[in-house]
Structures are given as structure tokens and as C-alpha cells.
Motif scaffolding. Structure first.
Motif, PDB file in Angstrom:
ATOM      1  N   VAL A  42      -6.630 115.937 109.570  1.00  0.00           N
ATOM      2  CA  VAL A  42      -5.230 116.328 109.371  1.00  0.00           C
ATOM      3  C   VAL A  42      -4.632 115.560 108.197  1.00  0.00           C
ATOM      4  CG1 VAL A  42      -2.930 116.285 110.386  1.00  0.00           C
ATOM      5  CG2 VAL A  42      -4.892 117.012 111.753  1.00  0.00           C
ATOM      6  N   THR A  43      -4.929 114.254 108.136  1.00  0.00           N
ATOM      7  CA  THR A  43      -4.401 113.441 107.030  1.00  0.00           C
ATOM      8  C   THR A  43      -4.945 113.918 105.688  1.00  0.00           C
ATOM      9  OG1 THR A  43      -4.295 111.558 108.530  1.00  0.00           O
ATOM     10  CG2 THR A  43      -4.185 111.100 106.158  1.00  0.00           C
ATOM     11  N   ALA A  44      -6.262 114.194 105.650  1.00  0.00           N
ATOM     12  CA  ALA A  44      -6.854 114.695 104.407  1.00  0.00           C
ATOM     13  C   ALA A  44      -6.256 116.035 104.005  1.00  0.00           C
ATOM     14  CB  ALA A  44      -8.369 114.821 104.573  1.00  0.00           C
ATOM     15  N   GLY A  45      -6.042 116.920 104.997  1.00  0.00           N
ATOM     16  CA  GLY A  45      -5.435 118.220 104.697  1.00  0.00           C
ATOM     17  C   GLY A  45      -4.034 118.076 104.143  1.00  0.00           C
ATOM     18  N   LYS A  46      -3.273 117.134 104.723  1.00  0.00           N
ATOM     19  CA  LYS A  46      -1.911 116.916 104.218  1.00  0.00           C
ATOM     20  C   LYS A  46      -1.944 116.395 102.788  1.00  0.00           C
ATOM     21  CE  LYS A  46       0.327 116.069 108.674  1.00  0.00           C
ATOM     22  NZ  LYS A  46       1.029 115.077 109.509  1.00  0.00           N
ATOM     23  N   ILE A  47      -2.859 115.462 102.517  1.00  0.00           N
ATOM     24  CA  ILE A  47      -2.957 114.910 101.168  1.00  0.00           C
ATOM     25  C   ILE A  47      -3.325 116.000 100.165  1.00  0.00           C
ATOM     26  CG2 ILE A  47      -4.281 113.329  99.710  1.00  0.00           C
ATOM     27  CD1 ILE A  47      -4.513 111.488 102.166  1.00  0.00           C
ATOM     28  N   ILE A  48      -4.303 116.848 100.552  1.00  0.00           N
ATOM     29  CA  ILE A  48      -4.717 117.939  99.662  1.00  0.00           C
ATOM     30  C   ILE A  48      -3.563 118.906  99.420  1.00  0.00           C
ATOM     31  CG2 ILE A  48      -6.240 119.944  99.464  1.00  0.00           C
ATOM     32  CD1 ILE A  48      -8.350 118.300 100.993  1.00  0.00           C
ATOM     33  N   ALA A  49      -2.820 119.223 100.496  1.00  0.00           N
ATOM     34  CA  ALA A  49      -1.687 120.143 100.350  1.00  0.00           C
ATOM     35  C   ALA A  49      -0.633 119.571  99.416  1.00  0.00           C
ATOM     36  CB  ALA A  49      -1.068 120.428 101.720  1.00  0.00           C
ATOM     37  N   VAL A  50      -0.358 118.272  99.563  1.00  0.00           N
ATOM     38  CA  VAL A  50       0.633 117.632  98.692  1.00  0.00           C
ATOM     39  C   VAL A  50       0.175 117.659  97.235  1.00  0.00           C
ATOM     40  CG1 VAL A  50       1.732 115.440  98.124  1.00  0.00           C
ATOM     41  CG2 VAL A  50       1.589 116.175 100.504  1.00  0.00           C
ATOM     42  N   ILE A  51      -1.124 117.371  97.022  1.00  0.00           N
ATOM     43  CA  ILE A  51      -1.657 117.381  95.664  1.00  0.00           C
ATOM     44  C   ILE A  51      -1.567 118.781  95.057  1.00  0.00           C
ATOM     45  CG2 ILE A  51      -3.764 117.096  94.299  1.00  0.00           C
ATOM     46  CD1 ILE A  51      -4.555 114.855  96.232  1.00  0.00           C
ATOM     47  N   VAL A  52      -1.920 119.814  95.857  1.00  0.00           N
ATOM     48  CA  VAL A  52      -1.855 121.198  95.362  1.00  0.00           C
ATOM     49  C   VAL A  52      -0.428 121.581  95.000  1.00  0.00           C
ATOM     50  CG1 VAL A  52      -2.153 123.604  96.018  1.00  0.00           C
ATOM     51  CG2 VAL A  52      -3.929 121.948  96.577  1.00  0.00           C
ATOM     52  N   VAL A  53       0.513 121.207  95.875  1.00  0.00           N
ATOM     53  CA  VAL A  53       1.922 121.522  95.601  1.00  0.00           C
ATOM     54  C   VAL A  53       2.387 120.832  94.321  1.00  0.00           C
ATOM     55  CG1 VAL A  53       4.275 121.217  96.427  1.00  0.00           C
ATOM     56  CG2 VAL A  53       2.506 121.985  97.992  1.00  0.00           C
ATOM     57  N   LEU A  54       1.990 119.557  94.167  1.00  0.00           N
ATOM     58  CA  LEU A  54       2.379 118.837  92.956  1.00  0.00           C
ATOM     59  C   LEU A  54       1.780 119.467  91.705  1.00  0.00           C
ATOM     60  CD1 LEU A  54       2.079 115.134  94.176  1.00  0.00           C
ATOM     61  CD2 LEU A  54       4.163 116.418  93.737  1.00  0.00           C
ATOM     62  N   LEU A  55       0.497 119.879  91.808  1.00  0.00           N
ATOM     63  CA  LEU A  55      -0.136 120.534  90.663  1.00  0.00           C
ATOM     64  C   LEU A  55       0.566 121.841  90.306  1.00  0.00           C
ATOM     65  CD1 LEU A  55      -3.924 119.935  91.420  1.00  0.00           C
ATOM     66  CD2 LEU A  55      -2.569 118.871  89.620  1.00  0.00           C
ATOM     67  N   VAL A  56       0.905 122.625  91.341  1.00  0.00           N
ATOM     68  CA  VAL A  56       1.602 123.900  91.102  1.00  0.00           C
ATOM     69  C   VAL A  56       2.943 123.653  90.424  1.00  0.00           C
ATOM     70  CG1 VAL A  56       2.694 125.868  92.215  1.00  0.00           C
ATOM     71  CG2 VAL A  56       0.427 125.145  92.942  1.00  0.00           C
ATOM     72  N   LEU A  57       3.671 122.636  90.932  1.00  0.00           N
ATOM     73  CA  LEU A  57       4.973 122.330  90.337  1.00  0.00           C
ATOM     74  C   LEU A  57       4.830 121.860  88.889  1.00  0.00           C
ATOM     75  CD1 LEU A  57       6.704 120.485  93.322  1.00  0.00           C
ATOM     76  CD2 LEU A  57       7.152 122.785  92.504  1.00  0.00           C
ATOM     77  N   VAL A  58       3.814 121.018  88.646  1.00  0.00           N
ATOM     78  CA  VAL A  58       3.623 120.514  87.287  1.00  0.00           C
ATOM     79  C   VAL A  58       3.240 121.651  86.340  1.00  0.00           C
ATOM     80  CG1 VAL A  58       2.150 119.063  85.848  1.00  0.00           C
ATOM     81  CG2 VAL A  58       3.044 118.174  87.999  1.00  0.00           C
ATOM     82  N   VAL A  59       2.282 122.500  86.780  1.00  0.00           N
ATOM     83  CA  VAL A  59       1.849 123.620  85.928  1.00  0.00           C
ATOM     84  C   VAL A  59       2.990 124.604  85.697  1.00  0.00           C
ATOM     85  CG1 VAL A  59       0.292 125.585  85.776  1.00  0.00           C
ATOM     86  CG2 VAL A  59      -0.575 123.391  86.570  1.00  0.00           C
ATOM     87  N   GLY A  60       3.710 124.931  86.795  1.00  0.00           N
ATOM     88  CA  GLY A  60       4.828 125.868  86.652  1.00  0.00           C
ATOM     89  C   GLY A  60       5.922 125.313  85.755  1.00  0.00           C
ATOM     90  N   GLY A  61       6.255 124.016  85.957  1.00  0.00           N
ATOM     91  CA  GLY A  61       7.285 123.413  85.116  1.00  0.00           C
ATOM     92  C   GLY A  61       6.878 123.349  83.659  1.00  0.00           C
ATOM     93  N   THR A  62       5.585 123.007  83.439  1.00  0.00           N
ATOM     94  CA  THR A  62       5.106 122.956  82.051  1.00  0.00           C
ATOM     95  C   THR A  62       5.143 124.337  81.399  1.00  0.00           C
ATOM     96  OG1 THR A  62       3.653 121.114  82.652  1.00  0.00           O
ATOM     97  CG2 THR A  62       3.178 122.270  80.587  1.00  0.00           C
TER      98      THR A  62
END
Length: 561
Positions: free
Chosen positions: A188-208
């Protein structure tokens, strides 16, 4: 044995109590046995709650007497309750009371001695009085009660031996469960970390991407759409698109040089030429790139303040109005420093005309004279195009630029005109009619061919346009009926219904397409044509009957409807 404490004693109860105690003490001494320590133990909680055991009193024959009544006050916790004698006790009981007190005290002393020896032997704490025993009993009871509570708490909070010593199967199953829980928690912890990383990547790519899109979109737009003030910019030879972009950005012509570099590559702009360019902040990147491809000047020229637009087919009076409008400004109704009156005065000035004839001899070789019935000598000789004007521009310089443009456009065709036994004035006169009668290149060539057929057949050109020009209506807003119902009997050299040939001169400024159509007309058998008054489409005819039918169908019927 401890008796129940009371505050008041009746006479009978007191007597029975004393006698019972004396009798018990005597029996114990006779048996030479020590009292059992259990008799001195504090009764349990359950025993104290049982009702008091009834003892049958033994009857003793005594002389009747009155016993004193004692008032026992509430005993202090650390002191014995003193006996208070009744003041009203009769005198006859004094002797008995003394005897009884002596016996009781003697017996109590004996009893206390025996009990103390027994207590010393058995380590039992002595009980001296009811109040002391009561206090001690209460303390012991409190201690036992607290110990019981603590034991109960320990039982609740401490696991049993069975719980503390589980079997191997139970311990292994618990270990497995703990491992599974730990694994699940890790997943569960690993899944949460992966989800957070994916969300951050999406936000960074979208913002860029969003920032990049807005950056490029903003960079493509003009720096200042309202600023038409041009600057003289020098582009050195061999400059790359990157270097040109940096120069333009430094000179405050564009927003970003890097955007210019990638924009020109994406749009396939290349082969930029060196030289001096007059560029303004309101120019788009495509406009600037196009100018750089055309090439600049060897020396800097004055920056332009605005533009003058002369559309194809304009007459001199229409051009006079056009020179007052700055077509290069985004502001509505922007004006130039020139006036309509100054323009018309200059184009009719003989000195200025003579100057132009001398400057451009081939263009004005066949210029009609003023007494030939011409309306304006320079009509048709000002080429329709867009012209820049600067701070040093005058009306004469603006007109000369238009004449120079006409000369430049006709220079390649001067020899062709001579070979066809035509003059520049004849070519411009016929091209001016073609410009107004046709809307596309094919129609222009067919109209020019029809005009040549009529002239070759000895017919007049029969154009309504020349009559409208003579009446001063050409280029003005007229109704369809006015255009159709012209005065074909008008006495004017421009009446091409009564006068043969090309006419005295051009009636407007023709385009290069119309000039080319006159020099290269279509070979056809038409002698007539008429244009649909609603669509502008041209219908050609070989006979007059066909022409009359077309006129009725495409002109008269539509005007009446």
C-alpha cells in the motif's frame, strides 16, 4: 471475638455481656488452654455481613438493683470511648458498681495478659479496645480491598500463562499474519508513493506543456500591435536565423529571438538577405521573414510612418481620397499628412507633369495632350499598389512613387507593345476597360479578344464604363438601373458608342493582369458580351440577337425583379 459496637446499652444486655465474658474466661482458665488466634482474627467480609449469632444468656439470681445508664459518645478514631456515668444514678448502686468494676478490671487484666502472651508467641497484633480494633479492622479491610482491586487490574491487563506461552502453531500463524500485514502495508505504501510520483510527473509535464504553448503563442504575436513606428535595422551578411532573431529582439522589433529562429525553420523561411530594413513592432513574424527574403537596401532609408493603399481599377479622384488614409495603422480612421486637394492639384500641375515625362520617357511617350479632350492626363498612369511614406514624404514624392511603379511594371513589355503597333496609352486605355468588365483572367482575355474583334470589324467598343467616367459616376455608388440606362448619345470623346478606337485615354488604373490580357488576348468569335448584374459573370455572344437575349435575361429581368 469482637462484639458489635453500640452507642447505648440496656441494663439487661450489659449484665448478660459481663456475665458471659466472666464465664468464658473461667472456663478457659480451667482448661489451661490459650485462646485460639482465629478468635482474634478479623472476620471476613462475608462473615461480617452475616447476622449476629444469638447466645442464650445464663440465668443468675441476683438481688434486684438499678444499673447505671452510660451515655457513650462517638468514639474518636485513636482514643477509647470513656464511660460517662449518669448523674441521676441512685446511691444504693454504688457498692455494686464498685464490686463489679473491680471484678471486670481484674478479669480484663488477666485476659489481656493471656492474649498478649499468645500474640507474642503467634505474632498476632493485640486488640486492646473496640475503637482500636475497629480502626485496625478498617485499615486491614482497606488494604485487602486495595490489594484485591490491584489483583483484578493485573488480571485484566496481564495475559494468562496460556496466552504468554502459546503453542508453536499459534505463534507461527501469528508470525505469518504479521508478515502478511507487513507485506500489505509495504504494498500500500509503495502504491501510494508511485501514485504521488505519477501525479507529480503529470502536473510537471502538463505545466511545462502549457507554459511552452503560451510562450510560443505569445512569441509569435507582434511585440506592439499599435506601434507602427519603423526602425532601420541592419542585417549583416551571412547572419543565421538565430543571429537575426537576437538582433531583432535587441532592437525591440520582436518578443523573443529563439521563437523567431524556430518559427522560421518550421515555416521553411530561408535565404535571408543582408541589408537595411525598415521594421516596426506591429509587424508579425511572417511579415518580417518575408521582407528579409526580399532583401534590404545597401544604405539606410528613412523609416516609414504609414502606408497608402491604391486598389486596382481606382480613378484619380478615388486615389486622391486613398492617399489621406493610413492603411498601415491598426487604429480606425488613421490619417496621413496628405490632403485630397493637394493630390488633385499636383496631378494636374503642368510643371510636375513635364518633370515626370522627362523622368520616364518611355512611359509617357504617347501621353495625350491637355487639349485632346482628355479629362486628366495622368489618369491610368499611377500603378495600383501599396506604398510607404516617411517623415520626409510629400504629395509629389508619393505620386512619383506610383508613376515609377507603373514604369517598372511596364518596362518588360515596352518592346512587345511596339511590336504590336500599339502605344502605351492605347494599351492602358483598353486595359482600363477590361479591368472593369471582367472578374478573372479568363474573362479578361475573352473581353480583350472581343474588343479587338469589334475594332477589327470597324465597330465601336460600345462600353458603358467610358460614358460613366465622362459623367463622373465611375467609381461612385450607382444603382443597377443607372448603370444599364446610360446616355449612349452623350457628346464626349469618352462615348465609345459613337466614337471608334481606344478612346482618349484610360478611365482608371488597370492591374498588371488586365495589361497582360490586352497584350495576349483570347482568340474567339465573339462580338458581344454582357455581365450578370447580380453575379458579375460575363456571357458572350456572336450575334446581336444572342446579345439582346442575354441583356434581357441577365440585366433587364433582374433589374425589374
Amino acid at each position: 471475638m469482637v462484639d458489635k459496637e453500640t452507642t447505648e446499652f440496656s441494663r439487661g444486655s450489659f449484665k448478660e455481656k459481663i456475665l458471659r465474658q466472666l464465664e468464658e474466661n473461667a472456663a478457659k482458665q480451667a482448661e489451661t488452654k490459650f485462646p485460639d488466634p482465629e478468635d482474634f482474627e478479623r472476620p471476613s467480609r462475608s462473615d461480617s455481613e452475616e447476622p449476629e449469632r444469638k447466645i442464650e444468656p445464663r440465668k443468675v439470681d441476683l438481688e434486684p438493683f438499678k444499673l447505671p445508664v452510660f451515655d457513650f459518645p462517638a468514639a474518636d478514631e485513636n482514643e477509647e470511648e470513656p464511660f460517662v456515668e449518669n448523674e441521676n444514678l441512685p446511691e444504693e448502686g454504688d457498692s455494686l458498681r464498685q464490686n463489679l468494676d473491680g471484678v471486670v478490671s481484674e478479669e480484663i487484666q488477666n485476659l489481656d495478659g493471656v492474649v498478649s502472651e499468645e500474640i507474642q508467641n503467634q505474632n498476632i497484633p493485640p486488640q486492646f479496645s473496640r475503637s482500636e480494633s475497629k480502626v485496625q479492622d478498617e485499615k486491614i479491610e482497606q488494604e485487602q480491598f486495595s490489594e484485591k482491586k490491584e489483583s483484578e487490574k493485573m488480571v485484566k491487563h496481564q495475559p494468562s500463562r496460556r496466552a504468554n506461552s502459546p503453542s508453536k502453531k499459534t505463534s507461527s500463524s501469528k508470525k505469518n499474519k504479521n508478515k502478511n500485514k507487513n507485506k500489505k502495508k509495504k504494498k500500500v505504501t509503495a502504491g501510494k508513493i508511485i501514485a504521488v510520483i505519477v501525479v507529480l510527473l503529470v502536473l510537471v509535464v502538463g505545466g511545462t506543456g502549457w507554459y511552452g504553448y503560451n510562450f510560443v503563442k505569445s512569441g509569435i504575436q507582434p511585440l506592439d500591435s499599435k506601434n507602427a513606428t519603423a526602425k532601420s535595422i541592419n542585417i549583416p551578411a551571412g547572419s543565421s536565423s538565430k543571429q537575426i532573431g537576437e538582433i531583432l529582439q535587441r532592437q525591440s522589433i520582436i518578443k523573443n529571438g529563439m521563437v523567431f529562429q524556430y518559427y522560421t525553420k518550421f515555416k521553411n523561411y530561408s535565404e535571408f538577405k543582408s541589408g537595411y530594413y525598415n521594421l516596426a513592432p506591429n509587424m508579425s513574424l511572417s511579415t518580417i521573414a518575408s521582407k528579409l527574403e526580399e532583401g534590404g537596401t545597401e544604405k539606410p532609408v528613412a523609416p516609414t510612418l504609414g502606408k497608402i493603399l491604391v486598389p486596382e481599377g481606382y480613378t484619380l479622384t478615388q486615389i486622391a481620397k486613398a492617399v489621406t488614409v493610413n492603411s498601415g495603422s491598426n487604429e480606425k480612421n488613421a490619417k496621413t499628412p496628405f490632403s485630397e486637394a493637394d493630390f488633385m492639384k499636383t496631378v494636374q500641375d503642368p510643371t510636375f507633369i513635364a518633370k515626370m515625362v522627362k523622368a520616364y520617357p518611355k512611359l509617357f511617350a504617347s501621353l495625350p495632350t491637355k487639349d485632346s479632350g482628355i479629362k486628366y492626363q495622368l489618369e491610368g498612369y499611377l500603378f495600383p499598389a501599396t506604398y510607404d511614406y516617411t517623415k520626409s514624404s510629400t504629395v509629389e514624392s508619393v505620386i512619383e512613387n506610383m508613376i515609377q511603379a507603373a514604369n517598372n511594371q511596364l518596362t518588360p513589355y515596352y518592346d512587345t507593345i511596339a511590336q504590336k503597333n500599339l502605344t502605351v496609352n492605347e494599351v492602358l486605355s483598353l486595359a482600363a476597360l477590361v479591368e472593369k468588365e471582367a472578374n478573372n483572367d479568363d474573362d479578361r482575355r475573352n473581353v480583350a479578344g472581343t474588343f479587338y474583334n469589334r475594332m477589327n470589324a470597324g465597330m465601336t467598343l460600345g462600353s458603358n464604363l467610358s460614358i460613366l467616367y465622362a459623367e463622373g459616376k465611375l467609381g461612385e455608388k450607382t444603382s443597377l438601373s443607372e448603370d444599364a440606362n446610360i446616355d449612349t448619345n452623350l457628346d464626349s470623346p469618352y462615348n465609345l458608342y459613337t466614337n471608334t478606337g481606344f478612346g482618349p485615354g484610360p478611365v482608371d488604373s488597370p492591374s498588371l493582369s488586365s495589361i497582360k490580357a490586352v497584350l495576349d488576348p483570347a482568340q474567339n468569335d465573339y462580338f458581344y458580351f454582357v455581365a450578370d448584374v447580380t453575379t458579375g459573370k460575363v456571357y458572350f455572344a456572336k450575334t446581336l440577337a444572342e446579345q439582346n437575349a442575354n441583356v434581357q435575361k441577365y440585366v433587364n429581368d433582374k433589374i425589374s425583379s
